[in-house]
Design a protein around this motif. Structure first.
Motif, PDB file in Angstrom:
ATOM      1  N   ASP A  87     -32.431 -19.031   9.352  1.00 11.47           N
ATOM      2  CA  ASP A  87     -32.785 -17.746   9.965  1.00 11.47           C
ATOM      3  C   ASP A  87     -32.936 -16.652   8.922  1.00 11.47           C
ATOM      4  N   ALA A  88     -31.973 -16.609   7.987  1.00  9.64           N
ATOM      5  CA  ALA A  88     -32.027 -15.583   6.950  1.00  9.64           C
ATOM      6  C   ALA A  88     -33.255 -15.792   6.071  1.00  9.64           C
ATOM      7  N   LEU A  89     -33.513 -17.055   5.735  1.00  6.37           N
ATOM      8  CA  LEU A  89     -34.649 -17.361   4.860  1.00  6.37           C
ATOM      9  C   LEU A  89     -35.958 -16.923   5.508  1.00  6.37           C
ATOM     10  N   VAL A  90     -36.131 -17.268   6.788  1.00  4.25           N
ATOM     11  CA  VAL A  90     -37.379 -16.937   7.478  1.00  4.25           C
ATOM     12  C   VAL A  90     -37.538 -15.414   7.578  1.00  4.25           C
ATOM     13  N   ALA A  91     -36.439 -14.737   7.896  1.00  2.00           N
ATOM     14  CA  ALA A  91     -36.520 -13.277   7.996  1.00  2.00           C
ATOM     15  C   ALA A  91     -36.912 -12.674   6.648  1.00  2.00           C
TER      16      ALA A  91
END
Lengths: 308, 584, 276
Positions: B426-430
């Motif tokens: 999630d953090a990576l995609v954001a």
């Protein structure tokens, strides 16, 4: 804006209303052509794939994907069913049979009519592509009609091709066995696994996305196809089904007549069981159709009752 | 169907044209007034989405006959109101070559394709028209070939011939440069200019590249927000550098150079004019290389020289080819040895069919070499499946829509990390969405985005794979110049995440402005492996690999600058002393 | 596991197959005829076995069709597949008949059907190997088949390599970006399932991308008079001007008709029936 193309202040006042505002649901000849070509192309491509997919052959029983039914089913659900249904089987003939060098004359014509009819009926049963159940049902109906018609033609060939076919012992049973097995496996593999499931997944996802690319308005459940088309589709479905049942019945009658000759035992049961697969598949289709008709009648009644 | 009567007025007259696509929220064309004279060679320029293509589709009646929508105003083509004639009748007067011209070809052989129009209309002289169109474009020798056997440039000429066979008075060509290598695009333009000159055919091109506009066009129509800003003769138009740049069309490099030397007055449009223009102002390159130019002989620090930084990927003795009809092999790569090292920005250049894409695919492991080895971070690509290799290599296709597999940009970006169960998905995609500035559009289908946004989305897909080696196929094709600069800037910003970036490209501006190393492919081999300045100095090689250098580099070479400059600023810097001397 | 380069389901493979079909005419007898005559010949041959139950006639017609296959130089692969199919089909029918307690009559009856279907199959092999797709579509057009059939053939020729290329690209994208299964599962069912899923998913982008292509193609068709030609017949006349029936065509038809008649006459002399 520079002077060279400054808005003109002279001349007649601009028309009060836009001169031309066409109804987006009205299908022009170009749009029909587009749906036709798209359906043809995609199903052609899908057939190239089935050409290279592996098949498992267990004696006469062939476990293979006869076609990727979900592709044309999605097309008939999303677009005008008639043009999508006419295009898809042509794709199979052109892309695989002609271009890959496997054209078989009259047999192609049979196949075309069977599939086009199946798809048209299926597409006419769907009003809202977002309802997965209806789309899945359409896939089963499309494959079912195609294969039922195929069975009728094959059985017809035996009747025409063999002298006094009804008096030849074991002939009816053999043919029925072959047809029954083919029908059941096709309905399971092509109709369900590569028909209903993927179509129910894809149709709602593509709805509203693919139509603008063709300059078409998405199919609107509030503005269904003309009633006549839907009724004629159901009528056709019933017709095909009855013919199929009549054909089976005629053969079962043969079996009855010959039961006395049969020695009871393992072999007969074996044969009968296969027969029952075919018959029960037909039954499933019948039940499905009845349910579909009832559901659609109910929703029509609901709409009629709803305030405008 | 009779031949259209000769007409003396303008080729195209547009008045108060407003058009909105069905279901769209805004008008695509809002109040267009426009006149294009017969025999003109007009360039329609403007940013992505400014209504250029929609406008041109009103000329042959596709709007509004084919695209039903809200339409008001009039378009007259050779005096005929397009709403009162149908598309078929208009096609005798207006020909249209699409940006994706490949989809325009509908017949198997070239001859069939070119005669398709005249035969459909039942013209008795269809044979003569076909021969004439083929001869005009110099492709009579291709007559019996299958269209899918042709190169992109040849296909474009066939599409054009099919249009010319109708003997139209007006030809519209939508972005000829987008899908062709520069030399072939040049060929298309030369033929168009020839048709315009000899037959008097009015030509309208949609074009992002100011350099082609400068060399071939007579007038320029600038579109913005669905309406023309101005329509001016080419010299006057291109002198308005500021306005053009504001609409995403930076002026040709020689124009920018001239503006750097002299802020007012006339500007040169081509390299030849620029040489004269500069000599008239006594501007000469400084005899000794200026501070901005690297020394000529020893390669600068970023050139490949062992023992350098660690090797990220390597090809050793690689041969690869494709099967032919007779079962033989057509070699594409004959014997390629290449080491890609950490921190390098490598541009892979060469004509269509030189093997650029094949080389990239070998590095992804999707294909394995027929002989020789391909290694990525020390792993032989034969020994693992491509899906495992994807941890280390990301390959971004030329056409973004081929990368959009899921139904939203977010889903496409997270497909890889989510599938591998990365805990920080999630953090990576954001973070990735933030970096490519698409957070606000993350839930739209990639196909609905603009050209530049699509490229950024594909970059995001690559970033989320956190590869060591990033491979890009033509990342800047069919982008307007401003969007292209944006993509180049984004590539610049990736440097901290990715160890090595390889770009296969025809775009020599990208090579000049971004790359640190150029690998030129041709005849199945690496013909040259050098820093950009050295590469552009080798004129004989440029011809062999079908490369047209950026204008500023060509100008530098013409002025005798060694090595040639790569950017306008560098060139101006190396000229400035001379100009100052001349002024003093 | 070392991987090597494969040559199936790639663009090159499709192009090769297309070329093979396009050039498949090895210059047999029927290839030299007018395509309409070839179609007529096929109808004659395909219809001939359905009017009799006489095994002698059927055997003769079968032999005639086999001779046509040889004359038309049908490729060995096609013939091989046909013979294999014929043998397995017959084998199955015999087994099935025995299963259901049939006797020699049943087998012969089924043999009769096999002879008929075999004759039709061979006739279609001989005819359609001699016609390349363009010739066939010309013939159909001249017999007033819908113009869309002819168009479909040309368009298929044109688009097939491009579409397969794009499909391959999309599939490759899935192969790289979706996670591979952790284990193969029993009989590799996980691998099979993933393959099937990817095939379905791949149609999402394919349908959208193809829709975009179709838009350009149909626009181009519109501007180049395709729909005009569907209404006006001038174009059709020009396109079909090269079709001409010559004496050779008529001679081949006449000889075929004579041979079929001879088969019937001979069968009437020496009748054999499936009913013993």
């Amino acid at each position: 804006m520079s002077s060279s193309t400054a808005p003109r202040t002279t001349g007649s006042p601009p028309p009060a209303a836009p001169r031309r505002s066409l109804d987006p649901t009205d299908l022009g000849s170009a749009q029909k052509l587009m749906v036709f070509v798209l359906s043809m192309t995609l199903f052609g491509l899908a057939n190239i794939l089935t050409e290279v997919l592996p098949e498992v052959k267990l004696g006469p029983v062939e476990l293979s994907v006869s076609y990727l039914a979900f592709v044309p089913v999605v097309m008939v659900c999303l677009f005008h069913p008639l043009y999508a249904a006419l295009g898809a089987p042509l794709g199979e003939i052109v892309f695989v049979d002609l271009l890959m060098g496997d054209f078989s004359g009259f047999a192609e014509l049979e196949g075309y009519i069977q599939l086009a009819l199946g798809l048209y009926i299926a597409g006419s049963l769907v009003r809202d592509p977002l309802r997965r159940g209806r789309v899945a049902l359409a896939a089963v109906v499309a494959v079912g009609v195609d294969k039922m018609l195929g069975g009728i033609v094959d059985i017809g060939k035996v009747y025409v091709g063999v002298a006094d076919a009804e008096y030849v012992e074991g002939l009816a049973e053999s043919v029925l066995l072959l047809e029954g097995v083919a029908f059941s496996t096709d309905l399971l593999i092509s109709g369900l696994l590569f028909g209903a499931l993927p179509a129910a997944y894809l149709a709602p996802r593509l709805h509203g996305r693919i139509e603008p690319l063709l300059g078409l308005a998405p199919r609107d459940p509030a503005r269904p196809l003309r009633l006549r088309a839907r009724i004629s589709a159901r009528f056709l479905l019933l017709g095909v089904f009855l013919t199929f049942v009549a054909m089976i019945a005629a053969f079962v009658e043969e079996l009855d007549a010959n039961f006395g000759v049969w020695e009871p035992g393992f072999i007969d049961q074996y044969g009968e069981r296969f027969l029952w697969i075919g018959v029960s598949a037909a039954l499933i289709v019948l039940v499905a159709v009845v349910l579909a008709a009832r559901a659609s009648a109910r929703s029509r009644a609901a709409r009629a009752g709803a305030p405008r | 169907m009779t031949a259209p009567a000769p007409h003396t007025g303008p080729a195209v007259e547009v008045q108060d044209l407003v058009f909105r696509y069905p279901g769209a929220a805004d008008d695509s064309l809002r109040g267009v007034d426009l006149t294009i004279e017969q025999g003109d060679f007009t360039a329609v320029v403007g940013g992505n989405g400014s209504g250029k293509t929609t406008l041109c589709k009103t000329f042959n009646g596709l709007v509004p006959h084919f695209w039903s929508g809200t339409y008001s105003g009039t378009v007259r083509v050779f005096g005929q109101d397009t709403t009162e004639t149908d598309v078929a009748a208009l096609s005798h007067r207006v020909g249209y070559v699409y940006q994706d011209f490949g989809n325009q070809l509908v017949r198997p052989t070239v001859h069939d394709e070119v005669s398709f129009g005249p035969v459909n209309f039942g013209l008795p002289d269809w044979r003569a028209r076909t021969e004439e169109a083929l001869d005009t474009l110099g492709i009579a020798s291709l007559s019996d070939r299958y269209t899918w056997q042709l190169s992109g440039g040849q296909q474009h000429l066939v599409a054009l011939a099919g249009v010319l066979a109708m003997r139209p008075g007006l030809v519209v060509v939508d972005e000829p440069v987008a899908e062709l290598d520069p030399q072939r695009a040049e060929e298309v333009y030369r033929r168009l200019a020839d048709v315009n000159r000899r037959l008097g055919t009015t030509v309208v091109v949609i074009e992002h590249h100011a350099e082609f506009v400068a060399r071939y066009c007579r007038s320029v129509l600038l579109m913005a927000d669905g309406a023309p800003v101005w329509h001016l003769p080419v010299a006057e138009a291109l002198a308005r550098t500021g306005e053009l740049a504001a609409h995403g069309i930076p002026a040709p490099q020689v124009v920018r150079l001239a503006r750097a030397v002299e802020p007012e007055g006339e500007v040169p449009l081509t390299v030849g004019q620029a040489v004269g223009w500069l000599s008239a102002r006594a501007a000469r390159p400084v005899p000794d290389a200026g501070p901005a130019s690297p020394p000529e002989a020893p390669a600068p620090a970023n050139a490949p020289h062992p023992p350098g930084p660690p090797v990220v990927a390597a090809l050793r003795g690689v041969r690869h080819g494709y099967r032919t009809v007779h079962g033989g092999l057509t070699p594409v790569l004959r014997d390629v040895d290449l080491e890609l090292r950490e921190g390098e920005r490598i541009a892979l250049v060469g004509g269509n069919g030189a093997g650029k894409s094949t080389l990239l695919r070998l590095l992804t492991g999707l294909k394995v070499p027929r002989s020789g080895t391909a290694e990525v971070t020390g792993t032989d690509t034969r020994s693992v499946r491509p899906a495992e290799l994807a941890d280390r290599v990301a390959y971004l296709y030329q056409r973004p829509e081929q990368m959009f597999l899921a139904d939203s940009v977010r889903a496409d970006i997270e497909m890889y990390p989510r599938g591998r169960r990365r805990p920080d998905t999630d953090a990576l995609v954001a973070d990735v969405l933030d970096r490519i500035r698409l957070s606000a559009l993350a839930d739209r289908d990639g196909r609905t985005l603009s050209g530049g946004q699509q490229r950024r989305a594909t970059l995001g897909i690559g970033l989320a794979m956190t590869p060591a080696l990033l491979l890009l196929d033509e990342p800047t094709s069919s982008l307007d110049t401003a969007t292209r600069d944006d993509v180049i800037a984004m590539l610049d910003a990736l440097a901290d995440r990715i160890r090595c970036v390889v770009v296969a490209t025809h775009d020599m501006h990208l090579v000049a402005e971004w790359a640190t190393r150029v690998v030129a492919l041709g005849e199945g081999r690496v013909l040259k492996d050098a820093p950009p300045a050295e590469f552009f100095a080798d004129r004989e090689l440029l011809d062999r690999v079908r490369v047209v250098p950026p204008q500023i580099t060509a100008l530098g070479t013409a002025l005798g600058m060694v090595p040639p400059p790569l950017t306008v600023d560098e060139c101006a810097g190396r000229l400035s002393t001379a100009v100052q001397e001349a002024g003093a | 596991m070392k991987r090597t380069e494969r040559d199936t389901l790639s663009v090159e493979w499709v192009k090769l197959e297309l070329l093979r079909t396009a050039y498949a005419t090895r210059g047999g007898l029927l290839a030299r005829l007018d395509p309409r005559v070839v179609l007529f010949w096929y109808v004659l041959m395909a219809a001939s076995p359905w009017f009799t139950h006489n095994l002698t006639v059927l055997a003769l017609l079968f032999a005639l069709a086999a001779a046509a296959v040889v004359t038309c130089r049908v490729g060995p692969l096609v013939v091989g597949l046909f013979v294999f199919g014929l043998i397995t089909e017959t084998g199955y029918l015999v087994t099935a008949a025995w299963f259901f307690d049939g006797d020699l009559t049943t087998v012969l009856s089924l043999g009769e059907l096999t002879l008929k279907l075999g004759t039709v199959s061979m006739a279609s092999m001989a005819a359609f190997v001699s016609l390349d797709p363009e010739k066939l579509s010309d013939a159909l057009l001249s017999l007033r088949a819908p113009a869309l059939v002819g168009f479909g053939v040309s368009y298929g020729y044109r688009m097939l390599p491009i579409l397969v290329d794009e499909f391959q690209t999309v599939i490759d994208g899935y192969r790289l970006r979706s996670a591979p299964p952790a284990s193969r599962g029993l009989f590799g069912w996980r691998v099979l399932l993933r393959g099937a899923k990817i095939t379905v998913y791949a149609f999402y982008p394919m349908m959208l991308n193809t829709a975009k292509r179709t838009r350009t193609t149909v626009e181009a068709l519109e501007t180049r008079g395709f729909t005009y030609a569907m209404v006006h017949s001038d174009g059709r006349r020009i396109r079909l001007a090269h079709l001409r029936v010559r004496p050779l065509d008529l001679a081949v038809l006449a000889v075929t008709a004579a041979l079929i008649a001879a088969a019937y006459a001979l069968g009437a002399q020496y009748p054999t029936s499936a009913r013993l």
